[in-house]
Design an enzyme around this catalytic site. Sequence first.
Site, PDB file in Angstrom:
ATOM      1  N   ASP A  65      -2.895   5.824   2.058  1.00 44.09           N
ATOM      2  CA  ASP A  65      -3.990   5.206   1.326  1.00 44.09           C
ATOM      3  C   ASP A  65      -5.188   6.134   1.206  1.00 44.09           C
ATOM      4  OD1 ASP A  65      -5.531   3.375   0.010  1.00 44.09           O
ATOM      5  OD2 ASP A  65      -5.977   2.155   1.762  1.00 44.09           O
ATOM      6  N   GLY A 124     -13.124  -5.375  -6.430  1.00 43.81           N
ATOM      7  CA  GLY A 124     -11.989  -5.244  -5.542  1.00 43.81           C
ATOM      8  C   GLY A 124     -12.291  -5.794  -4.163  1.00 43.81           C
ATOM      9  N   ASP A 125     -11.404  -5.498  -3.216  1.00 47.95           N
ATOM     10  CA  ASP A 125     -11.566  -6.008  -1.857  1.00 47.95           C
ATOM     11  C   ASP A 125     -12.769  -5.409  -1.144  1.00 47.95           C
ATOM     12  OD1 ASP A 125      -9.326  -7.645  -2.046  1.00 47.95           O
ATOM     13  OD2 ASP A 125      -7.970  -6.024  -1.483  1.00 47.95           O
ATOM     14  N   GLY A 175     -11.130  -4.998  -9.654  1.00 50.48           N
ATOM     15  CA  GLY A 175     -11.029  -3.667  -9.083  1.00 50.48           C
ATOM     16  C   GLY A 175      -9.599  -3.215  -8.934  1.00 50.48           C
ATOM     17  N   GLU A 229     -18.102  -6.310   1.958  1.00 51.31           N
ATOM     18  CA  GLU A 229     -19.552  -6.246   2.110  1.00 51.31           C
ATOM     19  C   GLU A 229     -20.155  -7.643   2.216  1.00 51.31           C
ATOM     20  OE1 GLU A 229     -21.815  -3.818  -0.503  1.00 51.31           O
ATOM     21  OE2 GLU A 229     -20.283  -2.258  -0.661  1.00 51.31           O
ATOM     22  N   ASN A 268     -19.383  -5.631  -9.603  1.00 53.25           N
ATOM     23  CA  ASN A 268     -19.434  -4.178  -9.504  1.00 53.25           C
ATOM     24  C   ASN A 268     -19.127  -3.594 -10.880  1.00 53.25           C
ATOM     25  OD1 ASN A 268     -19.233  -1.477  -8.931  1.00 53.25           O
ATOM     26  ND2 ASN A 268     -17.503  -1.652  -7.530  1.00 53.25           N
TER      27      ASN A 268
END
Length: 636
Positions: A365, A265-266, A297, A271, A205
Amino acid sequence: MWVKAQLTTMTPTSSSQQMQPAAEEEQEQKEKTLLPGELIETFYVENKRRQQNIKIQVKLCAQGVYLRRETNDTDHINEQLIRIEDIVGSSCGARQRKRARGGLNSCRNPSQQQEEEQEESQSQSQSQPPPQTDNSAYLYIYAYLKKEKPLRRVQTLRILRFRSSEDYAENLETAQRWHCRIREHKQHTGAICAAANKRLLILLNPKSGSGKGRELFQKQVAPLLREAQADYDLQITTHSQYALEYVRSRKDLLERYAGIVVASGDGLFYEVLNGLMERMDWRRACAQLALGIIPCGSGNGLAKSIAHHCNEPYDPKPIMHATLICVAGRATPMDVVRVELNHRSRHSVMYSFLSIGWGLIADIDIESERLRSIGAQRFTLWAIRRLITLRSYQGKLYYLPAEQPAASPATPTCSAPAVSRISLPNAPYSEFKDLPDDQQSDEFADALSTDRSVYRQTDSWHSAASRRTAYYSIAGQSNRSRQSVAQRIEAANAQFAELVPTGNMPGLQLPLPAEQGWLCEQGEFVMVHAAYTTHLASDCYFAPSSRLNDGLIYLVVIRGGVGRPQLLNFLLSMQSGNHLPSEPDPFICVLPVRAFRIEPSGSQGILTVDGERVDYGPIQAEVFPGLINVMTTTGQ
C-alpha cells in the site's frame, strides 16, 4: 402513459391477476375504509396507442404508495407498492419544465384535459407563453426501487397531478397534504434529521476522485439531497488535518447538526473520527452525531463495508448508492479501535475504524505510492514485486482471543506454534459503557495543559507525584478541608480520566500479565493485518465474518516460511473473500481477538493505521464496541 417496465407486481400469485366481480366489489369496499394517516385518490393516464384512459387508484399509507391499475378492455389489475423506505422525498407545486415519464393525472373530464393540452401545445409551438388555464398542482415522488438479481436501485419518478378543483390554491392544498403525509411516514422510520433545526454537515475534499470532488458532488450528490429536501452545510477542506481541527473546535456542532457526512475517501473519515474523540464532549458527540461517507476518493473500504452490511448495491454507481444510504435517516452502532503508539519515547493515541497493518499489505500500500499515476494497477504491480523479493519481520505478537464456543469455516482455528499465556488484570472487555449525561461535568474545564491526543493512560494521571499530572482549580474547596492537597488533586485527575477516552490495556512499556487468557507468539512474520470491517477497499473482501458492531478485531497472520504460490493465491482471492483457509493452516490463519499488541524487532518496516503510515515501533490496540453511529438503511 403507464410504463410497465417500472412496475413491481404486488399480487400474491402473478403479475396480473383476474378478479371476479364479487371480489372487485369487496376490494372497493376495503379501499373506501381508510385508516388514520391514509390518503386515496383516483388518477387517469392517457394511452394514445389504445385510445383510452387507464384508471389508476393511488393510496398513501405507512407502508408506502400503492398504485392499482385498471383497464377498460380487460379484467386484469396490476398493483405496485413503492415502499416508504425506497422513497427519498417529494415536492409539490406548479408543473416543472422537465416532466419525466410516470406522471398520473387526476381529472374529472379526460376529454377536457386533452383539449387543454392541445391548446397548450399549440401556444408553445407559436413561441408564446402558455395561457394561464392550468390550475393543477403537481406532486413529485422521488423513489429508488430496490431490485434483486442483480442487486441494484432503479430510479423512479411518480408525478401526481391534482386538478379536482378550478382553484389552484385548493389543488395545491391537496398536493401539500400528500407531501406532508409522506414526510410524516418517513420520519416514523427513524430519520436522523427529524429533530427541529438540525442539518447535515458535509465535509468535501475537492482533490478527491482525481481532483473531481466538486464536480462529483454537484452532479451526483446534490441532486439527491434536493430530492430528499435535506438541509446541509457544505464545508470544503483546504489542507491536511482541516477536518480534524474543524470538528474538534466547532462549539455548536451538536446544537446545529444531526450528522456529519464525509464526501471523500477513508482518510477524511479518519480525521473526523479523531476530531470527535479529541472533544471534551466526545461521549455526547459520538452518541448524537451519525457519521456517513460518500466514496468520492480512492480508498473506499468503509463505504463498501456499510453497503455490504445493509445489503445495498455499491457498483456501478457507488456515489449515488452511498448518498441514498446517508439520506435514509437511520444509524447503526459501529466499533472503534483505540490505538497506542510509542516511537522514540513519544507516546500517541489515535482512533481507527478500518484496519492496522504490519508487513506485506502495508508494504504494498505505502511503497506503491510512487506508481500512483497509473491508478489501481499499482497495487498489482507492486504485489508482484513483493512476491519476488519477499520480506519477513521478526517480532512478538500478543493477542486476547475472543471467547467463542467453536470455530467456523470463516474464522478457522489457527495451528499456531507454542504460545505463552499472559493476561490483563481488571480488564472487562464487554460492551463499552458510557457515563450518564448527568455525570459529564465541566467542573474541571480550567485545566492548565491537557493534550488529550498524546497523553499516556498508564502514566500516573491518578498520582499527585507524577510529572505529567494536570493541576486544576477546585471550586468550593478550602485549605481547611479534611482532604489533603494530594488527595484533592488525585480526585480531580481521576474525574478527568473519566472525561477522556481511556483504555483497559496497560501501557506499551508495561508487561502484560499472564493469568487471564492473553497469548504471545514470537517469531518471523510475513504479515499481521488487523481488520474490523468486511472490506479494506471496494475490491478487497478481507474479513467476511466481520460486522460493524460485533466487538471483534480480526487478526490475519501470515508466518514466515509460507510458500510463494500459497501467498499468490491468498492475494488473488482477497477480492472474493476466499483467501482465508477453511482448515487449520500452519502459515495462514485468522484470529478473532478483542485486543492485541505488536512489538517489532529492529527499526526498519512499515506500520499503517486506516491506510496511513505511522511511526514504526511498538503498537497496541483494543476495540470499543459500538462507540460511534454510522448512517445505514437498516438501523441494525
